[in-house]
Structure formats: structure tokens, C-alpha cells
Design a protein around this motif. Sequence first.
Motif, PDB file in Angstrom:
ATOM      1  N   ARG A 159       0.823  -1.212   0.000  1.00  0.00           N
ATOM      2  CA  ARG A 159       0.000   0.000   0.000  1.00  0.00           C
ATOM      3  C   ARG A 159       0.853   1.256   0.000  1.00  0.00           C
ATOM      4  O   ARG A 159       0.460   2.278  -0.558  1.00  0.00           O
TER       5      ARG A 159
ATOM      6  N   GLY B 120       1.814   1.787  -3.540  1.00  0.00           N
ATOM      7  CA  GLY B 120       0.701   2.296  -4.322  1.00  0.00           C
ATOM      8  C   GLY B 120       0.261   3.699  -3.939  1.00  0.00           C
ATOM      9  O   GLY B 120      -0.564   4.296  -4.618  1.00  0.00           O
TER      10      GLY B 120
ATOM     11  N   LEU C 279      -1.341   4.398  -1.088  1.00  0.00           N
ATOM     12  CA  LEU C 279      -2.538   4.357  -0.233  1.00  0.00           C
ATOM     13  C   LEU C 279      -2.185   4.565   1.233  1.00  0.00           C
ATOM     14  O   LEU C 279      -3.044   4.900   2.039  1.00  0.00           O
TER      15      LEU C 279
ATOM     16  N   VAL D 123      -1.616   9.187  -4.520  1.00  0.00           N
ATOM     17  CA  VAL D 123      -2.028   7.896  -5.078  1.00  0.00           C
ATOM     18  C   VAL D 123      -2.369   8.027  -6.562  1.00  0.00           C
ATOM     19  O   VAL D 123      -2.028   7.162  -7.377  1.00  0.00           O
TER      20      VAL D 123
ATOM     21  N   PHE E 260      -3.583  -1.273  -9.260  1.00  0.00           N
ATOM     22  CA  PHE E 260      -3.734  -1.953  -7.965  1.00  0.00           C
ATOM     23  C   PHE E 260      -4.893  -2.933  -8.039  1.00  0.00           C
ATOM     24  O   PHE E 260      -5.999  -2.559  -8.407  1.00  0.00           O
TER      25      PHE E 260
END
Lengths: 239, 285
Positions: free
Chosen positions: A46, A49, A51, A71, A78
Amino acid sequence: MHIQIDEIAKTFGATTALHPLALNLPSGALVALLGPSGSGKTTLLRILGGLEFPTSGRVLFDGVDATGLTVQERRAGFVFQSYALFRHMTVFENIAYGLRARPRRTRPEAAEITRRVTKLLDLIQLPDIGQRYPSQLSGGQRQRVALARALAIEPRMLLLDEPFGALDARVRKELRQGLREIHDTTGLTTVFVTHDQDEAMELADLVVVMSMGRIEQVGRPQDIRAAPATAFVREFISA
Amino acid sequence: MSDIPVPRAATEESRIVRLVLILLAVGGLAILVAAPLIAVFAQALSDGGRAAVASLAQPDAWEAIRLTLIVAAVSVPVNAIFGIAAAWAITKFDFPGKTVLITLIDLPFSVSPVVAGLCFVLLFGSHSLLGSWLIGNGYPIVFALPGIILATVFVTFPFVARELIPVMIEQGRAEEEAALTLGASGWRVLRTVTLPNIRWALLYGVLLCNARAMGEFGAVAVVSGKIRGETATMPITIEMMYNEYLSVAAFSMAALLALLALVTLAIKSLLEWRYADQLAATRRH
């Protein structure tokens, strides 16, 4: 894209999810983050990515600091554990979502969007399901639609959280092969999280074994099998 | 010959139990819901339909209807927006003071509406500093429309949020996160993912909120001052007429108020019937 993780650490309040760790993922590799639940592998994914944001440390994409990128700016394809398909949209609309969300000047025209979605449906070998809703699909089909949706944005890398977790054994085997093929076709640096050592060893070029927020070992599957670095790794891969 | 028991599902009760339960439900509904509703309409029409309509056409009655519709038209959208914001904050983010916020949302349910009304009078009445300043500047709150709206917003505060929170908790954050990774802005995520996913819960919340906003008595009775033809809403006008033995007028307006509630229920049923397939498709993944 070449991904470097430079002393990334993450704490949630008083609990430490990731101790400072460093990792180098070569461009075009298919990487497995392998570990039991609570090992920090999903947190790491995460962070890649965008996040989650690390408490300290940096992420570099092709040598450029990407730690502060949002993001949206990361452009990571993802795939979520339960796929997170938009349940009120058809499969076509799901896959087209990322293209339609682009600002007007970079947004493809409607005909071009249709062409690309059709191409992606062909790629995942489900050409006829565009008008269906996610609730009308099997688990394996949903997983492939989620993959197509992630690929639609022309991502710089592909990140998958337990992509085969919710599927039965036979479908898993099929889809593993499917992911390998898609990875080889697109050449994208691909990172997937798994707790299944068979899956990691069979599919990945590079396996990162994690436990308690630390990296235990990084290596090719055969090297890890031949020479487990720690007692934890030896035990985990023989389980 | 041996008796072979009729096979029965484990969750199925015996015939006598089922009969008792059905009678209880039907009897309860008949006595508690159907009978009063019929009685209201019967009373309203006791002097004929023309008398009922004539009583509603009186200026004071007309003013009460207008006032109630205005109050509902303001407080329902306000609470819809607030409810979405509160439910969004509570279900999608972790922040200190979250449990306090949840408790605060429930407060109007646990505080008597009369007490709530009194609080507004204390806060904005002519004896308070704020109230006298507002009155001095020509913006009276208490015994005027703003006070009625404030009291109604307070009382109907939890309906939308309470309806949305469980739905949004069940749906989790994954779809929003997916939309973000696909490049959508926060505003776009709200518009294309969050709102479509909660639209049914939002509709139920709005209908409940509307029903209560039109029917609220206690809090409004305190803040409005019950000025006939000025600050008397429909429920308050009904009470005043009833106390003055104007039973046709009172029951005509009561029937109209009940009818408004029935219409919202009918709209809800109609939408459910019309979009049954969509509801089934979106409810479960």
C-alpha cells in the motif's frame, strides 16, 4: 520500472507495522511479498501504491523520489484482495473508469475507450461480459476484471494484494498462469502479496520473505529453497 | 402402519406457533396502525368531503401547510448533506474523538424534543445575550421561522447518518481506494462511487427524516410560540383546533398529514419495485 525502497518504516500509533527496511526491485520483475498475516507485506504494498504513507524513508521509481506522490500520481495498477469492483457499474464501465477519470486533455475519445476496453477484455479472455454486473460474475472472473481495470490506466507497475486469496484451488492454478502471461506480455514490474509459499515460489522471479515487519530474506525461489537465511524462513517455506 | 412424520425444515415452526405469530402480527398492525388511520380519515370526512376541503382552505390552515412544507424543504436537504458528511467521516477515516461524534449524532434521539426546544429558547430567546442582539438587528430566531427550522433540524439530525453508517461500514473503503488508484479525484470518487453505492440508504434516510420533519411536535411547540397563522405548523395547528373542538378541521389536517406520510411510503415502494433488479445487483457483491 525500477523500484527502490529506501529505509521505509511505518507505525500506526503505538504499533510498528514496518521496521526500517530497504529493498531493490529490478524493472520488469515479478516479485512476491511472502509472509504470514501481520508481517507488514500488505502495508508495504500500500505504501508503494500511495494508499499509505511511510513514517520515514523514501520510495524511488526509476531513481526519482516518489515518496510525496499522491495515489493518483503514482499510476500504480492496484488489484485489491476482494477486487473492489464498482458494484453499480457494468464490467465495461469498471474497466473504462480510469480512462474516463482522466483530465479532459489526456482523456481518450469514447470510441478509443471502447477499443481499449474491448482489447483488455480479450486479454483476460472474457470478451463477452462487458455488459454484466460484478455480482453476476464468478470469483475468478471478478479477479480478471479487476486486473483488466488496473491495466486500463497504462500503469507504471502492477500491485496485487492476495490476488488469489478468495478462490478455490483449481481456479487459483489457472489464474496464476494468467498473471504470469499478462506480466510477460506487458513487461510491467509486478508485486503481489501472498501468504501461500507455493504460490510465491512457483510464480515469482524474486521472493521477499517477511515477518513481523522485517524482511527475513530476498532471493530467487530456488535460492531461498536451497539456503533459507533464517530459522523462520526455513520453517515457513517448508510448511 | 407407522406414522411417518411430515419432513419439516429445521427452522420451520409447528403450525400452531406459526398461526399464533401471524395472528399477533396482523392483530397488532390492525389495532395499532390500520384502525387509527381509518378513524382519522373517517372523522375528517364525517361532514362530507367538501367540509374537510373547506376547513383546509382557511387562511390559518393554509399557512400551517405552507409553513410545514417550507420547514421540511429546508431541514431535509440540510440533514441529508450533514448526514452524508458525518457518515463519511465516521466510516472512512480514523480520527480522535470519533466515538464522541457518534454519541453526539445520537443525542437528538435520547433527548426529549421539548428539552431540545427549551435549549433553543434559552440560547436564542430575548433573555439571552445572543438572542437579544439578533432581535435588535431584526433577526428573531425564537417564535419565528428560523427557530422552527433549527428545532426541526436538531430533532431529525440522526436519521440520514444513522441510515448511512451501517451501509458504509459494510461496504468498506476498498472501492473508494480502487477509484483513487485509477486516478480519480476525491470529488469524483464521491460522485461516481460513494454516492451511487449509498443511494438507497440515503433515500430511506431522507424519507424518514422528511416524515419526522413534517410531524415534529414537541420541539417546535416550544420554539414556535404557537402563533396561529404565523408560526403554527401542521401538527401544532391540529392540536389547537382539536382543543377548540373543531374536530372536522383538526382531523382533516391530521388526515392530510397522514396522507403526506403515506405518499412518501408509496414513492419508496414504487422505487423499490421499479429498481428491484438494480437493488438485488448492488446489495451483495
